[in-house]
Design a protein around this motif. Structure first.
Motif, PDB file in Angstrom:
ATOM      1  N   PHE A   1       0.812  -1.229   0.000  1.00  0.00           N
ATOM      2  CA  PHE A   1       0.000   0.000   0.000  1.00  0.00           C
ATOM      3  C   PHE A   1       0.840   1.271   0.000  1.00  0.00           C
ATOM      4  CE2 PHE A   1      -2.356  -3.301   2.541  1.00  0.00           C
ATOM      5  CZ  PHE A   1      -3.134  -3.737   1.467  1.00  0.00           C
ATOM      6  N   GLU A   2       1.887   1.263  -0.790  1.00  0.00           N
ATOM      7  CA  GLU A   2       2.747   2.448  -0.837  1.00  0.00           C
ATOM      8  C   GLU A   2       1.998   3.625  -1.448  1.00  0.00           C
ATOM      9  OE1 GLU A   2       7.335   1.750  -0.922  1.00  0.00           O
ATOM     10  OE2 GLU A   2       6.327   0.582  -2.471  1.00  0.00           O
ATOM     11  N   GLY A   3       2.380   4.783  -0.969  1.00  0.00           N
ATOM     12  CA  GLY A   3       1.695   6.009  -1.394  1.00  0.00           C
ATOM     13  C   GLY A   3       0.535   6.333  -0.466  1.00  0.00           C
ATOM     14  N   GLY A   4       0.022   5.316   0.209  1.00  0.00           N
ATOM     15  CA  GLY A   4      -1.113   5.519   1.113  1.00  0.00           C
ATOM     16  C   GLY A   4      -0.677   6.180   2.410  1.00  0.00           C
ATOM     17  N   LYS A   5      -1.553   7.027   2.930  1.00  0.00           N
ATOM     18  CA  LYS A   5      -1.271   7.673   4.218  1.00  0.00           C
ATOM     19  C   LYS A   5      -2.488   7.488   5.121  1.00  0.00           C
ATOM     20  CE  LYS A   5       1.763  11.163   2.191  1.00  0.00           C
ATOM     21  NZ  LYS A   5       3.055  10.587   2.540  1.00  0.00           N
ATOM     22  N   LEU A   6      -2.208   7.262   6.382  1.00  0.00           N
ATOM     23  CA  LEU A   6      -3.297   7.023   7.328  1.00  0.00           C
ATOM     24  C   LEU A   6      -2.766   7.150   8.749  1.00  0.00           C
ATOM     25  CD1 LEU A   6      -3.998   3.168   7.487  1.00  0.00           C
ATOM     26  CD2 LEU A   6      -1.799   4.227   7.034  1.00  0.00           C
ATOM     27  N   ASN A   7      -3.660   7.088   9.708  1.00  0.00           N
ATOM     28  CA  ASN A   7      -3.226   7.027  11.098  1.00  0.00           C
ATOM     29  C   ASN A   7      -3.955   5.870  11.774  1.00  0.00           C
ATOM     30  OD1 ASN A   7      -3.630   7.705  14.122  1.00  0.00           O
ATOM     31  ND2 ASN A   7      -1.812   8.848  13.492  1.00  0.00           N
ATOM     32  N   VAL A   8      -3.189   5.000  12.392  1.00  0.00           N
ATOM     33  CA  VAL A   8      -3.762   3.782  12.976  1.00  0.00           C
ATOM     34  C   VAL A   8      -4.718   4.116  14.121  1.00  0.00           C
ATOM     35  CG1 VAL A   8      -3.130   1.758  14.369  1.00  0.00           C
ATOM     36  CG2 VAL A   8      -1.945   2.210  12.212  1.00  0.00           C
ATOM     37  N   SER A   9      -4.384   5.108  14.945  1.00  0.00           N
ATOM     38  CA  SER A   9      -5.277   5.415  16.072  1.00  0.00           C
ATOM     39  C   SER A   9      -6.591   6.007  15.573  1.00  0.00           C
ATOM     40  CB  SER A   9      -4.602   6.352  17.086  1.00  0.00           C
ATOM     41  OG  SER A   9      -4.658   7.694  16.660  1.00  0.00           O
ATOM     42  N   VAL A  10      -6.541   6.736  14.482  1.00  0.00           N
ATOM     43  CA  VAL A  10      -7.783   7.261  13.894  1.00  0.00           C
ATOM     44  C   VAL A  10      -8.642   6.087  13.414  1.00  0.00           C
ATOM     45  CG1 VAL A  10      -8.731   8.547  11.923  1.00  0.00           C
ATOM     46  CG2 VAL A  10      -6.837   9.498  13.253  1.00  0.00           C
ATOM     47  N   ASN A  11      -7.974   5.099  12.821  1.00  0.00           N
ATOM     48  CA  ASN A  11      -8.699   3.929  12.349  1.00  0.00           C
ATOM     49  C   ASN A  11      -9.279   3.099  13.493  1.00  0.00           C
ATOM     50  OD1 ASN A  11      -8.662   3.031   9.289  1.00  0.00           O
ATOM     51  ND2 ASN A  11      -6.885   4.361   9.645  1.00  0.00           N
ATOM     52  N   CYS A  12      -8.609   3.140  14.637  1.00  0.00           N
ATOM     53  CA  CYS A  12      -9.090   2.333  15.764  1.00  0.00           C
ATOM     54  C   CYS A  12     -10.083   3.081  16.639  1.00  0.00           C
ATOM     55  CB  CYS A  12      -7.911   1.890  16.629  1.00  0.00           C
ATOM     56  SG  CYS A  12      -6.894   0.647  15.830  1.00  0.00           S
ATOM     57  N   LEU A  13     -10.050   4.409  16.599  1.00  0.00           N
ATOM     58  CA  LEU A  13     -10.877   5.169  17.539  1.00  0.00           C
ATOM     59  C   LEU A  13     -11.807   6.156  16.850  1.00  0.00           C
ATOM     60  CD1 LEU A  13      -8.104   5.906  20.189  1.00  0.00           C
ATOM     61  CD2 LEU A  13      -9.868   4.160  20.327  1.00  0.00           C
ATOM     62  N   ASP A  14     -11.237   7.206  16.272  1.00  0.00           N
ATOM     63  CA  ASP A  14     -12.047   8.331  15.795  1.00  0.00           C
ATOM     64  C   ASP A  14     -13.191   7.894  14.866  1.00  0.00           C
ATOM     65  OD1 ASP A  14      -9.826  10.998  16.083  1.00  0.00           O
ATOM     66  OD2 ASP A  14      -9.209   8.919  16.320  1.00  0.00           O
ATOM     67  N   ARG A  15     -12.890   6.967  13.964  1.00  0.00           N
ATOM     68  CA  ARG A  15     -13.910   6.690  12.959  1.00  0.00           C
ATOM     69  C   ARG A  15     -15.118   5.945  13.530  1.00  0.00           C
ATOM     70  NH1 ARG A  15     -12.485   1.568   9.218  1.00  0.00           N
ATOM     71  NH2 ARG A  15     -11.103   0.541  10.679  1.00  0.00           N
ATOM     72  N   HIS A  16     -14.952   5.297  14.663  1.00  0.00           N
ATOM     73  CA  HIS A  16     -16.093   4.587  15.238  1.00  0.00           C
ATOM     74  C   HIS A  16     -17.058   5.538  15.939  1.00  0.00           C
ATOM     75  CE1 HIS A  16     -14.055   1.143  13.913  1.00  0.00           C
ATOM     76  NE2 HIS A  16     -13.052   1.290  14.750  1.00  0.00           N
ATOM     77  N   VAL A  17     -16.591   6.758  16.126  1.00  0.00           N
ATOM     78  CA  VAL A  17     -17.453   7.787  16.708  1.00  0.00           C
ATOM     79  C   VAL A  17     -18.713   7.950  15.856  1.00  0.00           C
ATOM     80  CG1 VAL A  17     -17.596  10.300  17.015  1.00  0.00           C
ATOM     81  CG2 VAL A  17     -15.610   9.017  17.845  1.00  0.00           C
ATOM     82  N   HIS A  18     -18.548   7.914  14.560  1.00  0.00           N
ATOM     83  CA  HIS A  18     -19.696   8.072  13.664  1.00  0.00           C
ATOM     84  C   HIS A  18     -20.657   6.903  13.758  1.00  0.00           C
ATOM     85  CE1 HIS A  18     -19.023  11.650  11.588  1.00  0.00           C
ATOM     86  NE2 HIS A  18     -17.977  11.279  10.873  1.00  0.00           N
ATOM     87  N   THR A  19     -20.067   5.714  13.737  1.00  0.00           N
ATOM     88  CA  THR A  19     -20.917   4.536  13.596  1.00  0.00           C
ATOM     89  C   THR A  19     -21.424   3.998  14.927  1.00  0.00           C
ATOM     90  OG1 THR A  19     -18.877   3.309  13.491  1.00  0.00           O
ATOM     91  CG2 THR A  19     -19.978   3.735  11.383  1.00  0.00           C
ATOM     92  N   CYS A  20     -20.626   4.121  15.969  1.00  0.00           N
ATOM     93  CA  CYS A  20     -21.057   3.519  17.243  1.00  0.00           C
ATOM     94  C   CYS A  20     -20.535   4.323  18.430  1.00  0.00           C
ATOM     95  CB  CYS A  20     -20.582   2.074  17.329  1.00  0.00           C
ATOM     96  SG  CYS A  20     -18.835   1.858  16.903  1.00  0.00           S
ATOM     97  N   PRO A  21     -20.955   5.599  18.548  1.00  0.00           N
ATOM     98  CA  PRO A  21     -20.383   6.454  19.590  1.00  0.00           C
ATOM     99  C   PRO A  21     -20.628   5.941  21.009  1.00  0.00           C
ATOM    100  CG  PRO A  21     -22.298   7.488  18.573  1.00  0.00           C
ATOM    101  CD  PRO A  21     -21.990   6.284  17.766  1.00  0.00           C
TER     102      PRO A  21
END
Ligand code: PRX
Length: 686
Positions: free
Chosen positions: A96-116
């Motif tokens: 997945f070169e070229g890709g940028k992300l943050n693991v903690s955002v993937n584990c925490l922030d994004r679930h705020v929308h779906t299952c706060p």
């Protein structure tokens, strides 16, 4: 903050989290799908119908498979441009070169929308029924800010020496948030083992607690760190959280961390912490594990591929569904804790259980009491604990309501048929599938498991069985040795045994050994060029199912904990009375394998063997960990050796298993009488 039940740590819905998420939602390929009914991640793959076809495609066209899955399952701030760039013959692995992300955002922030409102962590503390409520994202952000304020930068490595608790998870995620790598060291390791890992990782920051509590016993973790610090001059700061009420001596290097109990350091910090934008292949963590030579190796896992693989395996191997409570009882100090307590479940927005205690504290009903109280849906544990518990009898299980359980998992060592059947029949009431999962620190996540793609597939007791999506196992002939190395052909038929290798890369695999890429190549890619060599042997049944038969190298597995025999020998040989030693594993009814040491004393040494045994056991506990301490020490005049002077471990292994028929060819022995002496000594010891 410390409550007598109810536990938990929520994902938390702050307005910042929503903002952060908005900038991370460049997720493509989310909607259209034809295999979406069972694997929505594969939505982007046109023309695939059915599970078997998808599994087939995940190997034959792994790029398309992993690209679709990665787009769906992870939140990227910048999409990747290259799915993979791997060359196993050179140990080159990039995803997945070229890709940028943050693991903690993937584990925490994004679930705020779906299952706060969903609970992220349930902390099952050692004291039964005592839990803690915190907000995981908030804790992670405060900690991330604290680390940043104390100079921890992107690319630094932070060593975490803590028991399984919310602050430890938040510490891991805080590192991920600010782009630092973490190096979690199992809290059962000694000061020397800790120091060795801190030095090798070049950590200048350590996070620990004042004391640990496990099985009702207090362990002096801060004191162990203090001892380790004597040989770690580069450590600049040690953050100390409070797990118990007992104060500890603080030095100029120490920083009191926690927000509770009058220590306000973390409370000063903002609950907003800007996530670092990380490249897919930046380091997420190092985790040290044993190999067949003396020094433990720091395996390196990176961001996107590891997280994706942990998340996908967590979902499909255990048939995890949104809203389930996932109970993996591993310690966070091991890879199982990393992948299936922390990253896999949190990436999937699951409620994950942190288990701090032991299976028999305060009594052998502990696990099942917890299953009832926390309404656990998937339970994931080690065969050694199952073997121990079955000896206490069914009544400890039957006392508790286990009707929430849907899947039972096993990991770390082979599960014998008796334990498998008890787990299935008694714990799972005969209705929960038992998944025996095979994998390693190196593989990042589960590679072989009974039902990776079909929740209704047949399960054979005690077999890991089927490869996960994208995993292409092969068995190699182990008979051919060229220039001292195993070499061989791929064994194509079924009903055969060989060295377990992987014929193609997958996103979760380790990328290198920290500071020693050559060792990475030599260990995993050189024995069978073009293949990843796992170090394990396996049998493939007539039906094509895999069963792990054990290590092919000098690594043994004590209670599911991996240890190199050479590491133990190194310590034993440091004793001034010892001329040389050889350590082998033997079958142990509870631990799976026990440690058996043969020791030859220097000429003229006259000591009480019992005293020296105690001393040697103490040395191993002190320099490595208690679990590595020998169960048996046999003093011998000499060890069986070949004419070229190599210790014949094969012979020693057969002797400790009392398999004298299987001693095999002894014609290369320098002095056959040595074997007779060893056999007699062994019989005396038993
Ligand atoms: O020998 C295999 C054994 O544990 C080794 C990996 O140890 P470690 O890196 O500490 O990771 C343990 C947790 C994944 C393997 O090389 N092992 C692991 N799972 C199984 C197993 N042996 C038999 N059956 C298993 N299910």
């Amino acid at each position: 903050m410390w409550l007598p039940c109810g536990c938990t740590s929520k994902y938390v819905a702050s307005s910042f989290a929503r903002r952060t998420l908005a900038s991370y939602l460049h997720v493509s390929g989310r909607s259209r799908c034809n295999v979406a009914a069972f694997m929505p991640e594969a939505a982007g793959l046109e023309g695939v119908s059915g599970r078997a076809a998808l599994r087939e495609l995940s190997v034959s066209n792994s790029e398309s498979f992993w690209a679709a899955v990665a787009r769906h399952r992870l939140c990227w701030s910048t999409p990747f441009h290259t799915v993979q760039d791997c060359d196993l013959s050179r140990g080159k692995i990039k995803w997945f070169e070229g890709g940028k992300l943050n693991v903690s955002v993937n584990c925490l922030d994004r679930h705020v929308h779906t299952c706060p409102e969903r609970v992220a962590l349930i902390w099952e503390r050692d004291e039964r029924g005592w839990c803690c409520t915190d907000e995981l994202l908030e804790m992670t952000c405060r900690l991330g800010n604290l680390l940043r304020r104390h100079g921890v930068k992107r690319g630094d490595c932070v060593t975490i020496y803590m028991p399984t608790c919310p602050l430890a998870v938040a510490s891991m995620l805080a590192c991920a948030r600010i782009g630092a790598a973490h190096n979690v060291v199992f809290a059962g390791f000694s000061a020397d083992a800790l120091a060795e890992r801190i030095r090798d990782a070049q950590s200048s920051t350590v996070i620990t607690v004042n004391q640990g509590v496990r099985g009702g016993k207090v362990t002096e973790l801060k004191k162990t760190v203090d001892t380790a610090m004597q040989s770690c001059p580069t450590v600049k700061q040690v953050f100390v959280a409070m797990r118990t009420d007992n104060p500890v001596t603080m030095t100029a290097r120490d920083i009191a961390m926690e927000e509770v109990r009058e220590q306000k350091e973390m409370l000063k910090e903002d609950v907003v912490c800007e996530p670092a934008v990380m490249n897919s292949e930046d380091v997420l963590f190092l985790l040290y594990t044993s190999g067949s030579t003396g020094k433990p190796k720091g395996l390196v896992h990176t961001q996107a591929g590891y997280l994706l693989y942990a998340a996908l395996t967590h979902r499909y191997v255990f048939s995890y569904h949104d809203g389930d409570v996932f109970g993996c009882v591993a310690d966070i100090g091991w890879i199982t804790g990393h992948s299936y307590v922390v990253y896999g479940p949190l990436a999937n927005g699951a409620t994950t259980v942190l288990f701090e205690s032991t299976p028999i504290y305060p009594d052998p009903g502990r696990y099942w009491d917890m299953v009832e109280r926390l309404k656990i849906n998937q339970f994931y544990g080690a065969p050694t604990a199952i073997r121990l518990l079955l000896k206490y009898g069914d009544q400890w299980v039957n006392k508790y309501d286990r009707s929430t359980l849907k899947t039972l998992g096993s990991v770390g060592e082979p599960i014998n048929t008796e334990a498998w059947e008890w787990y299935h029949r008694v714990v799972g009431d005969g209705r929960c599938p038992v998944v025996d999962t095979w994998w390693q620190t190196e593989t990042g996540g589960i590679c072989i498991a009974p039902r990776p793609s079909d929740p209704d597939a047949e399960i054979v007791p005690g077999m890991a069985m089927r490869p996960f999506f994208g995993i292409n196992p092969v068995l190699m002939d182990t008979e051919v040795i060229v220039f001292g190395f195993l070499q061989g052909e791929v064994l194509t038929s079924n009903n055969t045994s060989g060295a377990l290798c992987m014929a193609q890369p997958w996103p979760g695999m380790a990328r290198t050994i920290h500071n020693n890429h050559q060792r990475f190549i030599d260990t995993y890619f050189q024995p069978y060029p073009g293949y990843f060599f796992t170090g394990d042997g396996a049998y493939r049944s007539e039906e094509g199912y895999y069963q792990i038969t054990g290590r092919l190298d000098d690594v043994i597995n004590v209670s599911g904990h991996r240890i190199g025999t050479a590491e133990i020998e190194d310590v034993v040989n440091q004793c001034p009375a010892v001329a040389e030693s050889a350590v082998v594993g033997y079958t142990h009814s509870i631990k799976g394998q026990g440690v058996y040491a043969f020791v030859v004393l220097k000429k003229g040494i006259d000591v009480q063997e019992a005293d020296l045994s105690r001393q040697l056991n103490g040395m191993v506990s002190e320099k490595i960990a208690k679990y590595a301490s020998p169960d048996f020490i046999q003093f011998a005049k000499r060890l069986p050796k070949t004419r070229s002077g190599k210790i014949m471990r094969r012979v020693l292994r057969k002797v400790v298993e009392s398999d004298l028929e299987g001693l095999g060819d002894l014609s290369t022995l320098d002095d056959p009488a040595a074997v007779q002496e060893i056999i007699q000594g062994h019989e005396k010891l038993l």
